[in-house]
Design a protein around this motif. Structure first.
Motif, PDB file in Angstrom:
ATOM      1  N   GLU A  73       0.812  -1.224   0.000  1.00 30.49           N
ATOM      2  CA  GLU A  73       0.000   0.000   0.000  1.00 30.49           C
ATOM      3  C   GLU A  73       0.844   1.272   0.000  1.00 30.49           C
ATOM      4  O   GLU A  73       0.326   2.354  -0.286  1.00 30.49           O
ATOM      5  CB  GLU A  73      -0.895   0.075   1.251  1.00 30.49           C
ATOM      6  N   VAL A  74       2.106   1.170   0.348  1.00 30.85           N
ATOM      7  CA  VAL A  74       2.958   2.349   0.543  1.00 30.85           C
ATOM      8  C   VAL A  74       4.198   2.235  -0.348  1.00 30.85           C
ATOM      9  O   VAL A  74       4.879   1.201  -0.340  1.00 30.85           O
ATOM     10  CB  VAL A  74       3.369   2.477   2.025  1.00 30.85           C
ATOM     11  N   SER A  75       4.501   3.306  -1.073  1.00 32.98           N
ATOM     12  CA  SER A  75       5.681   3.326  -1.949  1.00 32.98           C
ATOM     13  C   SER A  75       6.954   3.545  -1.133  1.00 32.98           C
ATOM     14  O   SER A  75       6.915   4.023   0.001  1.00 32.98           O
ATOM     15  CB  SER A  75       5.546   4.446  -2.984  1.00 32.98           C
ATOM     16  N   ILE A  76       8.085   3.252  -1.742  1.00 36.72           N
ATOM     17  CA  ILE A  76       9.377   3.514  -1.110  1.00 36.72           C
ATOM     18  C   ILE A  76       9.518   5.002  -0.824  1.00 36.72           C
ATOM     19  O   ILE A  76       9.987   5.397   0.252  1.00 36.72           O
ATOM     20  CB  ILE A  76      10.537   3.007  -1.995  1.00 36.72           C
ATOM     21  N   GLU A  77       9.093   5.853  -1.756  1.00 32.27           N
ATOM     22  CA  GLU A  77       9.230   7.302  -1.591  1.00 32.27           C
ATOM     23  C   GLU A  77       8.390   7.803  -0.415  1.00 32.27           C
ATOM     24  O   GLU A  77       8.858   8.633   0.380  1.00 32.27           O
ATOM     25  CB  GLU A  77       8.843   8.031  -2.882  1.00 32.27           C
ATOM     26  N   PRO A 118       6.068  -9.260   2.202  1.00 30.77           N
ATOM     27  CA  PRO A 118       7.032 -10.343   1.983  1.00 30.77           C
ATOM     28  C   PRO A 118       7.777 -10.118   0.667  1.00 30.77           C
ATOM     29  O   PRO A 118       7.203  -9.688  -0.326  1.00 30.77           O
ATOM     30  CB  PRO A 118       6.148 -11.592   1.898  1.00 30.77           C
ATOM     31  N   GLY A 119       9.052 -10.326   0.696  1.00 28.55           N
ATOM     32  CA  GLY A 119       9.859 -10.146  -0.503  1.00 28.55           C
ATOM     33  C   GLY A 119      10.376  -8.732  -0.698  1.00 28.55           C
ATOM     34  O   GLY A 119      11.192  -8.495  -1.591  1.00 28.55           O
ATOM     35  N   PHE A 120       9.931  -7.774   0.105  1.00 29.06           N
ATOM     36  CA  PHE A 120      10.430  -6.406  -0.004  1.00 29.06           C
ATOM     37  C   PHE A 120      11.904  -6.392   0.386  1.00 29.06           C
ATOM     38  O   PHE A 120      12.279  -6.991   1.390  1.00 29.06           O
ATOM     39  CB  PHE A 120       9.635  -5.458   0.897  1.00 29.06           C
ATOM     40  N   ALA A 121      12.735  -5.721  -0.383  1.00 25.05           N
ATOM     41  CA  ALA A 121      14.183  -5.790  -0.148  1.00 25.05           C
ATOM     42  C   ALA A 121      14.867  -4.426  -0.077  1.00 25.05           C
ATOM     43  O   ALA A 121      16.085  -4.367  -0.109  1.00 25.05           O
ATOM     44  CB  ALA A 121      14.837  -6.621  -1.263  1.00 25.05           C
ATOM     45  N   HIS A 122      14.100  -3.347   0.070  1.00 33.50           N
ATOM     46  CA  HIS A 122      14.704  -2.011   0.015  1.00 33.50           C
ATOM     47  C   HIS A 122      14.607  -1.268   1.353  1.00 33.50           C
ATOM     48  O   HIS A 122      14.468  -0.048   1.379  1.00 33.50           O
ATOM     49  CB  HIS A 122      14.061  -1.197  -1.110  1.00 33.50           C
ATOM     50  N   HIS A 123      14.709  -1.991   2.445  1.00 31.16           N
ATOM     51  CA  HIS A 123      14.635  -1.391   3.782  1.00 31.16           C
ATOM     52  C   HIS A 123      15.630  -0.250   3.968  1.00 31.16           C
ATOM     53  O   HIS A 123      15.262   0.800   4.501  1.00 31.16           O
ATOM     54  CB  HIS A 123      14.829  -2.474   4.851  1.00 31.16           C
ATOM     55  N   PRO A 124      16.905  -0.417   3.538  1.00 30.96           N
ATOM     56  CA  PRO A 124      17.855   0.687   3.718  1.00 30.96           C
ATOM     57  C   PRO A 124      17.419   1.972   3.011  1.00 30.96           C
ATOM     58  O   PRO A 124      17.610   3.064   3.538  1.00 30.96           O
ATOM     59  CB  PRO A 124      19.161   0.136   3.135  1.00 30.96           C
ATOM     60  N   LYS A 125      16.829   1.863   1.816  1.00 29.30           N
ATOM     61  CA  LYS A 125      16.370   3.060   1.101  1.00 29.30           C
ATOM     62  C   LYS A 125      15.299   3.792   1.903  1.00 29.30           C
ATOM     63  O   LYS A 125      15.273   5.023   1.935  1.00 29.30           O
ATOM     64  CB  LYS A 125      15.809   2.688  -0.278  1.00 29.30           C
ATOM     65  N   VAL A 126      14.411   3.051   2.540  1.00 31.14           N
ATOM     66  CA  VAL A 126      13.351   3.647   3.347  1.00 31.14           C
ATOM     67  C   VAL A 126      13.956   4.370   4.544  1.00 31.14           C
ATOM     68  O   VAL A 126      13.672   5.548   4.804  1.00 31.14           O
ATOM     69  CB  VAL A 126      12.344   2.571   3.802  1.00 31.14           C
ATOM     70  N   SER A 148      20.883  -0.363  11.733  1.00 30.04           N
ATOM     71  CA  SER A 148      20.266  -1.589  11.240  1.00 30.04           C
ATOM     72  C   SER A 148      18.906  -1.219  10.673  1.00 30.04           C
ATOM     73  O   SER A 148      18.180  -0.426  11.270  1.00 30.04           O
ATOM     74  CB  SER A 148      20.080  -2.610  12.365  1.00 30.04           C
ATOM     75  N   ALA A 149      18.561  -1.783   9.516  1.00 30.20           N
ATOM     76  CA  ALA A 149      17.254  -1.576   8.891  1.00 30.20           C
ATOM     77  C   ALA A 149      16.656  -2.959   8.650  1.00 30.20           C
ATOM     78  O   ALA A 149      17.181  -3.727   7.847  1.00 30.20           O
ATOM     79  CB  ALA A 149      17.387  -0.797   7.590  1.00 30.20           C
ATOM     80  N   ILE A 150      15.584  -3.250   9.361  1.00 34.18           N
ATOM     81  CA  ILE A 150      15.026  -4.601   9.408  1.00 34.18           C
ATOM     82  C   ILE A 150      13.583  -4.596   8.914  1.00 34.18           C
ATOM     83  O   ILE A 150      12.807  -3.703   9.268  1.00 34.18           O
ATOM     84  CB  ILE A 150      15.071  -5.131  10.860  1.00 34.18           C
ATOM     85  N   GLY A 151      13.218  -5.596   8.130  1.00 34.30           N
ATOM     86  CA  GLY A 151      11.837  -5.765   7.709  1.00 34.30           C
ATOM     87  C   GLY A 151      11.036  -6.465   8.784  1.00 34.30           C
ATOM     88  O   GLY A 151      11.526  -7.372   9.452  1.00 34.30           O
TER      89      GLY A 151
END
Length: 170
Positions: A73-77, A118-126, A148-151
């Motif tokens: 529901e929420v974009s990286i930006e 699930p499968g989201f891999a851009h935690h550091p960008k967020v 640390s940036a954790i999903g």
């Protein structure tokens, strides 16, 4: 002096840098009131030269909490902006604890969680939203810390991000 993997051991002569509150003003940012704890904990605890800030989320000053799963529901930006807002809330708590953000000597560590699909891999960008804010406010040497940036499968209130911080202070 705090040293890390990016800091030389010798200090260099520099002119006075803007104070954190001046940097906030230059960015057009105003600290909100520090959010009150939502459960059985304190917003901050100081021990020696370390200030521990409890986890904060993307709560607007008007009480609106940004919610949703990043990658669905929420974009990286949008989540980056939520992490920046969360950083602003952490700064509000730090100011309440210290009275002056100029007393921060270093951002020691950020521990950050992203409410991710699930499968989201851009935690550091967020979470760069919070880290970038701290560098903007404190400068690179003080504002860039370990992180640390954790999903996470979920976060309190279904909020998009949560970040806690450890600061070295006067």
């Amino acid at each position: 002096m705090t040293l890390d993997s990016n800091t030389a051991q010798t200090a260099t002569a520099r002119g006075p840098s803007p104070r954190p509150e001046e940097r906030l003003a230059a960015l057009g940012l105003v600290l909100p009131p520090p959010p009150a704890p939502v459960a059985n904990f304190v917003a901050w605890r100081r021990t020696g030269p370390l200030l521990y800030l409890s986890g904060q989320g993307p709560l607007e000053a008007n009480g609106h909490l940004h919610v949703g799963r990043v990658g669905e529901e929420v974009s990286i930006e949008a989540a980056y902006a939520h992490a920046r807002l969360t950083g602003l809330n952490l700064l509000a708590v730090a100011k309440a604890a210290l009275g002056d953000l100029g007393r921060v000597r270093s951002v020691v560590k950020l521990l950050a969680f992203v409410n991710a699909s699930p499968g989201f891999a851009h935690h550091p960008k967020v979470i760069n939203g919070c880290s970038d804010l701290f560098v903007d406010v404190f400068g690179d040497e003080v504002g860039r810390g370990a992180r640390s940036a954790i999903g996470a499968g979920s976060l309190p209130g279904h909020q998009t991000v949560e970040v806690e911080a450890i600061l070295e202070v006067d």
